[in-house]
Design a protein around this motif. Structure first.
Motif, PDB file in Angstrom:
ATOM      1  N   LEU A  99       0.824  -1.213   0.000  1.00  0.00           N
ATOM      2  CA  LEU A  99       0.000   0.000   0.000  1.00  0.00           C
ATOM      3  C   LEU A  99       0.856   1.260   0.000  1.00  0.00           C
ATOM      4  O   LEU A  99       0.611   2.193  -0.771  1.00  0.00           O
ATOM      5  N   VAL A 100       1.872   1.316   0.873  1.00  0.00           N
ATOM      6  CA  VAL A 100       2.714   2.511   0.957  1.00  0.00           C
ATOM      7  C   VAL A 100       3.439   2.745  -0.358  1.00  0.00           C
ATOM      8  O   VAL A 100       3.499   3.876  -0.855  1.00  0.00           O
ATOM      9  N   GLU A 101       3.979   1.661  -0.945  1.00  0.00           N
ATOM     10  CA  GLU A 101       4.682   1.806  -2.215  1.00  0.00           C
ATOM     11  C   GLU A 101       3.772   2.368  -3.299  1.00  0.00           C
ATOM     12  O   GLU A 101       4.177   3.218  -4.103  1.00  0.00           O
ATOM     13  N   VAL A 102       2.515   1.924  -3.317  1.00  0.00           N
ATOM     14  CA  VAL A 102       1.563   2.394  -4.325  1.00  0.00           C
ATOM     15  C   VAL A 102       1.319   3.900  -4.172  1.00  0.00           C
ATOM     16  O   VAL A 102       1.331   4.650  -5.153  1.00  0.00           O
ATOM     17  N   TYR A 103       1.124   4.350  -2.929  1.00  0.00           N
ATOM     18  CA  TYR A 103       0.865   5.775  -2.711  1.00  0.00           C
ATOM     19  C   TYR A 103       2.108   6.628  -2.947  1.00  0.00           C
ATOM     20  O   TYR A 103       2.008   7.742  -3.471  1.00  0.00           O
ATOM     21  N   ILE A 104       3.271   6.113  -2.569  1.00  0.00           N
ATOM     22  CA  ILE A 104       4.517   6.837  -2.857  1.00  0.00           C
ATOM     23  C   ILE A 104       4.701   6.980  -4.355  1.00  0.00           C
ATOM     24  O   ILE A 104       5.064   8.051  -4.871  1.00  0.00           O
ATOM     25  N   SER A 105       4.421   5.903  -5.098  1.00  0.00           N
ATOM     26  CA  SER A 105       4.546   5.936  -6.554  1.00  0.00           C
ATOM     27  C   SER A 105       3.598   6.966  -7.155  1.00  0.00           C
ATOM     28  O   SER A 105       3.961   7.731  -8.065  1.00  0.00           O
ATOM     29  N   GLY A 106       2.373   7.023  -6.633  1.00  0.00           N
ATOM     30  CA  GLY A 106       1.411   8.005  -7.123  1.00  0.00           C
ATOM     31  C   GLY A 106       1.849   9.427  -6.842  1.00  0.00           C
ATOM     32  O   GLY A 106       1.704  10.318  -7.691  1.00  0.00           O
ATOM     33  N   LEU A 107       2.396   9.647  -5.638  1.00  0.00           N
ATOM     34  CA  LEU A 107       2.905  10.981  -5.302  1.00  0.00           C
ATOM     35  C   LEU A 107       4.037  11.386  -6.228  1.00  0.00           C
ATOM     36  O   LEU A 107       4.104  12.531  -6.685  1.00  0.00           O
ATOM     37  N   ARG A 108       4.940  10.447  -6.493  1.00  0.00           N
ATOM     38  CA  ARG A 108       6.073  10.763  -7.375  1.00  0.00           C
ATOM     39  C   ARG A 108       5.585  11.198  -8.753  1.00  0.00           C
ATOM     40  O   ARG A 108       6.121  12.128  -9.350  1.00  0.00           O
ATOM     41  N   ARG A 109       4.582  10.498  -9.276  1.00  0.00           N
ATOM     42  CA  ARG A 109       4.075  10.839 -10.607  1.00  0.00           C
ATOM     43  C   ARG A 109       3.524  12.263 -10.628  1.00  0.00           C
ATOM     44  O   ARG A 109       3.669  12.981 -11.619  1.00  0.00           O
ATOM     45  N   LYS A 110       2.907  12.673  -9.534  1.00  0.00           N
ATOM     46  CA  LYS A 110       2.273  13.986  -9.502  1.00  0.00           C
ATOM     47  C   LYS A 110       3.222  15.103  -9.058  1.00  0.00           C
ATOM     48  O   LYS A 110       3.143  16.222  -9.566  1.00  0.00           O
TER      49      LYS A 110
END
Length: 241
Positions: free
Chosen positions: A204-215
């Motif tokens: 879960l954390v990796e998914v949200y970190i990845s989303g933040l990085r994209r934005k």
């Protein structure tokens, strides 16, 4: 940044404008230890943008910047907020340079090299005269490099570009920016962003970190970093890994 400094409630905010990362970091530490909140900027344009976002109570301003001359930055700050206390820094010690700074609206002047204790003492005097040291803690605006997060309105900007985040992405970024340069583990992130004992469901954390990085990092130098085997951290883009 209209009106007198200190119009917002909150911990004293000090804008530090200098293009030397090591010196900026040292001054930020000294400002934090004095009980104030540092807002670093590496150039004049960033300084003006951050000043408008965080409404500082005082400014430490280097006279020589890579884009806009420090005196021009001073004049623009003074035009937008006539009562804002400004402490000028310079490597030049000729009398005419000091007079130029004071004539452009600087309240005080320190020549490099200087002691951090002297900077803090001079800032304290300026803040006391401006009545800013009586303000209470304020965590409503977080600024890191060119990234600005406003807690009250839940708005995020990278440079002049607004960044749209989901509620949990905002909470995650708020946590990271509340602890700049500090490495936070997955367990700490889950506990603070979700809830104590929350089952993170693996990645879960990796998914949200990845989303933040994209934005946050898309089209910019990266600010969000993975520390292998430890966790995640955020730091200004201009700082080397």
């Amino acid at each position: 940044m209209n009106g007198a400094p200190g119009s917002r409630s909150g911990r004293v905010r000090v804008l530090i404008v200098d293009d030397e990362p090591a010196l900026t970091e040292l001054m930020s530490v000294a400002v934090t230890e004095a009980g104030w909140r540092p807002y670093p900027a590496a150039d004049g344009e960033s300084a003006l943008r951050i000043a408008r976002a965080c409404a500082p109570h005082a400014v430490v301003l280097d006279g020589m910047l890579p884009d806009i001359d420090g005196l021009q930055v001073l004049r623009r700050l003074r035009y937008e907020c006539p009562k804002l206390p400004v402490l000028m820094l310079t490597a030049r010690d000729a009398l005419e340079h000091r007079l130029d700074g004071l004539g452009s609206g600087a309240d005080d002047y320190v020549t490099k090299p200087f002691s951090l204790e002297e900077v803090v003492l001079r800032l304290r005097g300026l803040l006391r005269r401006a009545g800013a040291e009586k303000t209470r803690a304020d965590d409503s605006v977080r600024v890191l490099g060119d990234l600005v997060l406003t807690v009250e309105t839940r708005e995020v900007h990278r440079g002049s570009t607004p960044v749209r985040l989901t509620a949990k992405e905002f909470d995650l970024l708020d946590l990271l920016m509340s602890h700049p340069r500090q490495v936070l583990s997955k367990a700490q992130i889950l506990d603070r962003v979700w809830s104590t004992g929350f089952d993170g469901g693996g990645n879960l954390v990796e998914v949200y970190i990845s989303g933040l990085r994209r934005k946050i990092d898309k089209g910019h130098a990266p600010m969000i970093h993975t520390v292998r085997g430890t966790g995640y951290t955020i730091r200004p883009a201009q700082e080397a890994r």
